[in-house]
Design an enzyme around this catalytic site. Structure first.
Site, PDB file in Angstrom:
ATOM      1  N   SER A 223      -4.519  -2.135   2.221  1.00 13.30           N
ATOM      2  CA  SER A 223      -3.185  -2.106   2.817  1.00 13.30           C
ATOM      3  C   SER A 223      -3.257  -2.585   4.253  1.00 13.30           C
ATOM      4  CB  SER A 223      -2.646  -0.681   2.785  1.00 13.30           C
ATOM      5  OG  SER A 223      -3.380   0.089   3.717  1.00 13.30           O
ATOM      6  N   LYS A 224      -2.080  -2.878   4.773  1.00  8.15           N
ATOM      7  CA  LYS A 224      -1.969  -3.315   6.158  1.00  8.15           C
ATOM      8  C   LYS A 224      -2.602  -2.271   7.087  1.00  8.15           C
ATOM      9  CE  LYS A 224       1.835  -3.461   8.993  1.00  8.15           C
ATOM     10  NZ  LYS A 224       3.264  -3.591   9.207  1.00  8.15           N
TER      11      LYS A 224
END
Ligand code: GLU
Length: 515
Positions: free
Chosen positions: A269-270
């Protein structure tokens, strides 16, 4: 793969991003596999912007996507930017087109008008909530208890429509049907239709949802293969049904749902980027609303060739030991049947290895301008490109990221202001000082600076003075560089030129004598 191509017309694939923010490396890998498959099969690579959810629209995101594709060297054959025979390629500009398909579904009994207000929907969620089903959906279990064209009289429906009452169109998911299709990666996939909700197809603002738009556009744009992230697999039964209801499954694309990319703790994920200190986006992305900057591979100092290479092998291999591939080689070797079904683990150390290999492999010319910019941002102006190229060539073996060139080569542009005192001090004495003083005069008298002359002169003098060459060389390096790093010290001296070398020796003698 052959089986997937027989009796097909020209291969046409699409990358269909929603312009909602930066492009995650999983997104770029999706583009890449689409692109490689199209190019390998002499097909077309289409970019379609899926912007029907206006609430998620983010200013600048579309330009950003095209900039990323350009950086990676994946030029679309058709797109809002490049045009093409199926324009427009932005779904918001195709709005008028989708309504008739939604109405066709209603007429054929596969969809219905739903007039429920947000309050009524909320009430349904409360009323049908059970321990086993904490978030009930609008599906076969509840639809007959809601306000829609299945429960209201036809006259009531007519009236509500005539009065422009806010409504949506929903698909009527059949009960107890097995919806199956063949996925190029997951093979036979089946879903129980009773578990899928009655998705909205056309929203109250007249915009289609993603589900309707993706099917209609894949049909109208003659898409033959649809490759997308595995997160879309659960939507596939809706899409397959829409294909069946609207187009009799004729020319439905071959689907491939690409496995997730895994980070150090679950799906990448970011947030992993910030947490573990590596980039997750292709290029820097600044959220226009929060001004939050998410770092990109480009700005971290990755070469596009390396980025493409590392993404290609994140979940695919060609069955050999080969790891380094150019785009041309990938187009040659790529096949969907060698994409793994299991999630691929992203390893930043390995990603850096790819970059290092590509820096070594590529000619300096291909990244000279980027590195020049890095030097200039650090306040070093580069006026002599021939010298700069020579310098970069000398240190490239030592660089993992393009930003390392500055760390490795800045000393070519400024004499050291700090020296590794701890290394010099125990070795510095009057004999060494005399040696370097003598070296200055020898170097000043050298007729030619190059071809090994500074090294020969240095060694001859050391022999004459009977001083150990190793210690002298170490001191010499610190005089020129400030520390023990860098390529061969005589190569450094030859590259810097005699005047600069002599200046640095003089300066260092003064400093070292104060240690
Ligand atoms: N618009 C979808 C996305 O944002 C596309 C999914 C698909 O390729 O069907 O990823």
């Amino acid at each position: 793969m052959g089986a997937y191509l027989c009796s097909m017309s020209k291969v046409r694939v699409r990358f269909a991003p929603s312009p909602t923010g930066g492009l995650h490396l999983g997104g770029v890998r999706t583009v890449l596999y689409n692109y490689l498959f199209a190019k390998k099969n002499g097909g077309d690579f289409i970019v379609r912007i899926e912007d029907t959810d206006q609430t998620r629209f983010v200013e600048g995101a579309e330009d950003y996507i095209f900039n990323c594709l350009k950086w990676c060297g994946m030029q679309p054959d058709e797109s809002p930017l490049h045009g093409g025979p199926f324009a427009p390629y932005r779904q918001s500009e195709r709005k008028a087109l989708y309504k008739k398909y939604a109405e066709q579904l209603i007429n054929d009994g596969f969809a219905y008008y739903a007039f429920d207000t947000p309050e009524e929907l909320e009430k349904m969620r409360q009323d049908f909530k059970t321990a086993a089903n904490p978030s009930p959906q609008y599906d076969g279990n509840v639809r007959m208890k809601m306000r829609n064209s299945l429960t209201l009289l036809p006259e009531e429906v007519e009236k509500l429509l005539a009065e422009n009452t806010r409504h949506v169109i929903r698909i009527k998911m059949p009960a107890n049907e097995t919806i199956s299709f063949t996925d190029m990666i997951h093979h036979e996939v089946s879903f129980d239709s009773s578990l899928v909700d009655d998705k909205v197809l056309l929203k109250a603002d007249g915009m289609p949802t993603y589900h309707l738009a993706v099917v209609v556009d894949d049909y109208l744009m003659k898409i033959t293969h649809a490759f997308r992230g595995e997160e879309w697999l659960s939507s596939a039964p809706v899409h397959v049904l829409l294909w069946k209801y609207l187009f009799g499954l004729e020319n439905m694309p071959q689907w491939a749902h690409l496995p997730l990319i895994m980070g150090p703790s679950g799906k990448l994920s970011k947030r992993d980027g910030a947490k573990y200190g590596f980039p997750v986006f292709a290029m820097n992305w600044t959220d226009p609303k929060t001004n939050e900057l998410t770092e990109g591979f480009k700005e971290r100092g990755f070469l596009p060739e390396a980025f493409v290479n590392l993404l290609a092998v994140l979940g695919w291999n060609d069955g050999t030991e080969q790891e380094l591939y150019s785009m041309e080689e990938l187009v040659e070797c790529f096949s969907m049947d060698r994409v793994h079904a299991a999630g691929a683990k992203f390893d930043f150390e390995k990603a850096k290895w790819f970059n290092q290999e590509w820096i070594k492999k590529s000619g300096v010319e291909s990244y000279r301008l980027i590195v020049k910019e890095i030097f200039e941002t650090k306040g070093v102006s580069i006026n002599d490109d021939v010298y700069f190229t020579k310098v970069l060539d000398l240190v490239k073996e030592r660089c993992t990221l393009l930003t390392d060139f500055y760390t490795q080569a800045a000393f070519f542009y400024a004499a050291p202001s700090l020296y590794d005192e701890a290394s010099v001090k125990p070795k510095w004495d009057n004999d060494k000082k005399d040696f370097f003083k003598a070296l200055i005069s020898r170097y000043s008298n050298l007729a030619e600076w190059g071809g090994g002359a500074p090294e020969n002169e240095f060694k001859n003098l050391a022999t004459e003075k009977n001083i150990k060459i190793g210690e002298l060389q170490m001191i010499f390096r610190i005089m020129l560089v400030g520390s023990k790093m860098g390529p061969g010290v005589f190569v450094i001296a030859e590259t810097m030129g005699s005047a600069e070398t002599i200046n640095r020796i003089e300066k260092a003698i003064n400093v070292f004598s104060q240690f």
